[in-house]
Design a protein around this motif. Sequence first.
Motif, mmCIF file in Angstrom:
data_model
loop_
_atom_site.group_PDB
_atom_site.id
_atom_site.type_symbol
_atom_site.label_atom_id
_atom_site.label_comp_id
_atom_site.label_asym_id
_atom_site.label_seq_id
_atom_site.Cartn_x
_atom_site.Cartn_y
_atom_site.Cartn_z
ATOM 1 N N ASN A 1 -5.194 36.462 -3.632
ATOM 2 C CA ASN A 1 -6.658 36.638 -3.603
ATOM 3 C C ASN A 1 -7.290 35.857 -4.837
ATOM 4 O O ASN A 1 -8.179 35.302 -4.946
ATOM 5 N N ALA B 1 -10.681 28.910 -5.445
ATOM 6 C CA ALA B 1 -11.106 27.826 -4.294
ATOM 7 C C ALA B 1 -12.398 28.159 -4.059
ATOM 8 O O ALA B 1 -13.114 27.125 -3.814
ATOM 9 N N SER B 2 -12.851 29.276 -4.049
ATOM 10 C CA SER B 2 -14.256 29.202 -3.465
ATOM 11 C C SER B 2 -15.301 29.116 -4.484
ATOM 12 O O SER B 2 -16.479 28.651 -4.395
ATOM 13 N N LEU B 3 -15.055 29.587 -5.764
ATOM 14 C CA LEU B 3 -15.752 29.206 -6.844
ATOM 15 C C LEU B 3 -15.779 27.761 -7.260
ATOM 16 O O LEU B 3 -16.868 27.226 -7.956
ATOM 17 N N ASP B 4 -14.691 26.798 -7.138
ATOM 18 C CA ASP B 4 -14.550 25.567 -7.401
ATOM 19 C C ASP B 4 -15.812 24.671 -6.782
ATOM 20 O O ASP B 4 -16.402 23.696 -7.617
ATOM 21 N N PRO B 5 -16.063 24.658 -5.692
ATOM 22 C CA PRO B 5 -17.213 23.871 -5.144
ATOM 23 C C PRO B 5 -18.359 24.396 -5.825
ATOM 24 O O PRO B 5 -19.435 23.316 -5.913
ATOM 25 N N LEU B 6 -18.813 25.614 -6.025
ATOM 26 C CA LEU B 6 -19.996 25.997 -6.569
ATOM 27 C C LEU B 6 -20.163 25.420 -8.220
ATOM 28 O O LEU B 6 -21.389 25.066 -8.395
ATOM 29 N N HIS C 1 -7.715 32.049 -3.685
ATOM 30 C CA HIS C 1 -8.935 32.221 -2.786
ATOM 31 C C HIS C 1 -10.270 32.327 -3.570
ATOM 32 O O HIS C 1 -11.111 31.315 -3.282
ATOM 33 N N THR C 2 -10.151 33.027 -4.611
ATOM 34 C CA THR C 2 -11.356 33.190 -5.328
ATOM 35 C C THR C 2 -11.785 31.850 -6.060
ATOM 36 O O THR C 2 -12.973 31.458 -6.232
#
Length: 109
Positions: free
Chosen positions: A93, A99-104, A96-97
């Motif tokens: 988890n 990885a999802s924040l990295d592009p932002l 995933h968090t």
Amino acid sequence: MEECGTKIEDSNAEIAELTEKIDAIREVVGTLEKEINESGASVASLRENLRIRKLAKDIQDTQTEIDSHDMEEAAKARRNFGSQWGAAKEKENELHTAASLDPLLKARA
């Protein structure tokens, strides 16, 4: 005329004798048919007994296989999995968090 009367009587006696023989043969045939039917039922019963014995052997073999497994070891493995799964799921988890924040974060920079 007397000769014809004698032949008729002889023929009637022969017909009666043949009728008795036919009745006796019918009785024998009936007995044989009954034995054939009973033997068919016996064969069916034997087949069913063989099927049941095979099933009982299969059940016994399966039970032997089940009994051969070490239940304590299985319980220990399950406890280990339970404790390790929670930590691994938490790390997943977090990844995933991240990885999802990295592009932002890259998009803002």
